[in-house]
Structures are given as C-alpha cells and as structure tokens.
Design an enzyme around this catalytic site. Structure first.
Site, mmCIF file in Angstrom:
data_model
loop_
_atom_site.group_PDB
_atom_site.id
_atom_site.type_symbol
_atom_site.label_atom_id
_atom_site.label_comp_id
_atom_site.label_asym_id
_atom_site.label_seq_id
_atom_site.Cartn_x
_atom_site.Cartn_y
_atom_site.Cartn_z
ATOM 1 N N LYS A 103 0.833 -1.210 0.000
ATOM 2 C CA LYS A 103 0.000 0.000 0.000
ATOM 3 C C LYS A 103 0.871 1.265 0.000
ATOM 4 C CE LYS A 103 -3.378 -2.712 -0.287
ATOM 5 N NZ LYS A 103 -4.344 -3.297 0.605
HETATM 6 C C1 LIG Z 1 -5.311 -4.465 0.839
HETATM 7 C C2 LIG Z 1 -6.792 -4.326 0.857
HETATM 8 C C3 LIG Z 1 -7.556 -4.666 1.982
HETATM 9 C C4 LIG Z 1 -6.978 -5.386 3.169
HETATM 10 O O1 LIG Z 1 -5.930 -4.720 3.762
HETATM 11 P P1 LIG Z 1 -5.065 -5.501 4.878
HETATM 12 O O2 LIG Z 1 -4.374 -4.400 5.606
HETATM 13 O O3 LIG Z 1 -4.131 -6.392 4.130
HETATM 14 O O4 LIG Z 1 -6.005 -6.255 5.729
HETATM 15 C C5 LIG Z 1 -8.907 -4.395 1.976
HETATM 16 N N1 LIG Z 1 -9.495 -3.847 0.902
HETATM 17 C C6 LIG Z 1 -8.809 -3.525 -0.205
HETATM 18 C C7 LIG Z 1 -9.522 -2.891 -1.363
HETATM 19 C C8 LIG Z 1 -7.440 -3.781 -0.276
HETATM 20 O O5 LIG Z 1 -6.756 -3.503 -1.405
#
Ligand SMILES: *Cc1c(COP(=O)(O)O)cnc(C)c1O
Length: 391
Positions: free
Chosen positions: A181
């Site tokens: 992210k």
């Molecule tokens: C990455 C992601 C998540 C989950 O995030 P985590 O921190 O890995 O639990 C949820 N929704 C979307 C759209 C994502 O891309």
C-alpha cells in the site's frame, strides 16, 4: 534485472525509530501508537483515528459496530479484495454487489438505488486504485435512507475528493498499511471517524472489550483491574509497527508525487500501445493517490489470453499484480450469491482483462521504460493480423 511488482520504501528514519522502540522497553501498543493515531487523524482531517492490526481487522470492527441483524444487507463493489466482503459476512451481514463504472472501476453510484431494500444498512465504497468514488452521490443516498457509509480506503491514503480528504467524509474510513500500500507498517491499518461514540466502541472492540490503556499502567501508574463491556477481539497495532508508520506518514506526499510522475510516464508510453488501455479518470476534482496502475488487455486483438500474456511478461522479468478477480467470481461468493455475471456485466468483463503494473516510489524512470518495453514486445509477438480478427 527483474522488476518486482512492489517494493516498500523504508528509510533510516523508520529503522532508527524501530530500534529506539525496541530499546524503550515498550513494544506493543503504547505511546508510539497513540502518536501515530494523532498524526494520522490530523493528516486526514478526522476527529478520531483507531490503529488496528490490518485493514481487514478495521473493516471487521467497523461492520461489528453496525450491530447487524441476520439478513441485514451491506452494499459494496465486486471489484475489491475479498476482505471487504469476508468481513461483512463475519459481522453477520449479507453483501449486495453493485456494478462498477467502466472507466475507473469504482462502484457506480447511479446503480445503488435499485439494490436498496428494507434490509440495507450500509454502503461500502472502495476507492479503487486511489481514485475517490463519487462521495456526494453516495452520502446523499445514505443520508436519505439512514444508512451508514463505511469506506474501504485501503488504496486511498492521501486521496482527496473535491478538496476533502478521504478519512473525513464517511461515517468511518478504513486504511491499510500492508507492504504494497501507499504507506506501510509491515502489516497494519487505521479506522478514522468523526463520531466520538463510534470511536469509543471501536476501541473497545479492538481490545477484548476492555476499557483501559494497559501501557498507562506500565511502571505502576494504574492498578491492573479490568472489566469487559463487549465481547471484543484483539486487533491492536504494536508500537514497533507504529514506529514505522510515523515516518511513512511524513513521507506520504513525496511518495504520491513520485507515484504520479511514474503514472504519467506510463500514460504517455502506453498511448502508443492500443492493446493496453489504462483506467479512465473521475470527472470531478480529486487528488489521485496512484496506489495502482491497472491496465485492460484487448484480448480480442491478441492471439493469446490474459493469463498467457501475464505469464509471458513475468517470464521476461516484470512482476505483475491482479486487482482484482471480481468477488462474484470467487467460489464462496458464487455459491452464496448465485451467478451474478449478467447482473454485473462491467465487473465481469473487466475482471477478465485487467492486471496491474509495478508502481512504487523506489522505481526509476528507466524501470517504467523497461516495463513498457516488455509489454510492447509481448503485444507485438502476439498481435492478430487484421484478417484473422474474430468477427
Ligand atoms: C489491501 C486491501 C484490503 C486489506 O488490507 P489488509 O491491511 O491487508 O487487511 C482491503 N481492501 C482492499 C480494497 C485492499 O486492497
């Protein structure tokens, strides 16, 4: 010289802060987590920020806080990571999928109305790839029907919608700090809200339903008695993770600026490759966080399918992602929700064409050129001659 799909940008500031945390004697949730929450809340213009162990945990808590009754419905998009739907189900709700816009792959706000029922309790937009959904349209529908808006903002750290920061608009927004992210804490997440009562309940649910800051008792400042007012979970972020996050947050604007430069470079180069179509832009003013660079493959113009195309690109040393396989195509949801291909034509079609290119601040301009070069050569090697194109 392989180019990985993703690579986090971790500097000496993060490393030194983690070392200082290790030396401090307090490594789980504590003063650094509290500081990260305050600084994150200020950065997105939210009154409250609740740090959690992942966005998945944050979504689970936000949906639990809705106190869903059996059969309650939550509207969301099929173009998301399974966590969005999985946590709705885990909180006792029924996901109801609305199709996406063909340009941005964001939830199509104009299609929400026809999926509303007496059981609808919330709308969950996902700001796909870092571009904001049409929040004015979504909040107008929600407020006229007394629905909650919980934003899956996993792609949207730094995104703005018509001059307002994501994190300050819906009833709650949930961010992710997974390593791919825009900013990372290894694993981690944050929920923001303007609602003090909701923030209090989220904090309780985050830590066993126990109302007390354990770290404030460290050194004997508080007696160790406790009570449980809700059957909570254990979804807290640690100070080791917050130590990374505090410095990542300070670098966010620079990260996004670099992501934007790289995305523009892809835009210019891919304009010459009609078989690869980048996403469109939203029509309203926004700040795009450029979390992902997604392209759609013109499968009809090529002699190989998307899976073989991706395999060829990866074999040439370029890592690719897939965001996302539409949720209604996943076994569990196909069984639970039935065959929705005809009801979700855009998501069904796009889900078969898309893949994501490497995009992260540590990339050089030359890396983008290498990726485009590999893509171009793969297209050229498999272009159908005009005569052999299917009618
Ligand atoms: C990455 C992601 C998540 C989950 O995030 P985590 O921190 O890995 O639990 C949820 N929704 C979307 C759209 C994502 O891309």
């Amino acid at each position: 010289m392989a180019i990985p799909f993703s690579r986090p940008s971790i500097g000496e500031e993060e490393i030194e802060e983690v070392v200082a945390c290790l030396r401090s004697g307090w490594i789980t949730s504590g003063p650094r987590t509290a500081r990260f929450e305050q600084e994150f809340a200020a950065a997105v213009g939210a009154a409250h920020a609740i740090a959690v162990s992942s966005a998945t945990a944050g979504l689970h808590l936000a949906f639990l806080a809705l106190d869903l009754r059996p059969g309650d419905e939550v509207i969301t998009t099929p173009m998301t990571w399974p966590a969005t739907l999985n946590t709705i189900v885990q909180a006792g709700g029924q996901p109801v999928l609305v199709d996406i816009e063909p340009g941005t792959l964001n939830l199509d706000a104009e299609l929400i109305e026809r999926k509303l029922s007496k059981k609808t309790r919330a709308i969950v937009p996902v700001h796909f790839a870092g571009q904001p959904c049409d929040m004015d349209a979504i909040t107008a529908i929600a407020s006229s029907r007394h629905l909650r808006v919980i934003e899956d903002a996993a792609h949207a750290v730094g995104t703005e919608y018509r001059g307002r920061k994501i994190g300050s608009i819906g009833d709650a927004a949930v961010f992710s700090f997974h390593p791919i992210k825009n900013i990372t804490t290894g694993e981690g997440g944050m929920i923001t809200t303007a609602d003090a009562d909701l923030a209090r309940r989220l904090r309780l649910l985050r830590f066993h339903g126990v109302e007390r800051d354990a770290w404030k008792a460290y050194g004997g400042a508080q007696l160790p008695f406790y009570d449980v007012s809700l059957p909570g979970l254990k979804y807290n972020l640690t100070d080791l993770q917050a130590a990374i996050g505090i410095h990542q947050l300070r670098k966010l604007d620079g990260f996004i600026a670099r992501r934007e430069e790289l995305a523009c470079r892809y835009d210019r180069a891919l304009a010459e490759v009609p078989e690869l179509r980048p996403l469109g832009r939203v029509p309203y003013s926004c700040r795009h966080a450029h979390h992902l660079y997604v392209v759609r493959l013109d499968r009809e113009g090529l002699s190989i399918d998307r899976e073989a195309f991706m395999a060829a690109v990866q074999a040439a040393g370029v890592g690719l992602g897939l965001h996302f396989t539409a949720a209604h195509q996943l076994s569990y949801y196909r069984q639970r929700l039935g065959n929705l291909e005809a009801e979700l034509p855009v998501a069904t079609d796009e889900s078969r064409r898309i893949f994501s290119l490497p995009l992260y601040p540590a990339m050089s301009d030359g890396d983008v050129d290498t990726v485009v070069d590999v893509l171009t050569r793969t297209v050229q090697a498999h272009r159908r001659s005009p005569g052999s194109r299917p009618a």
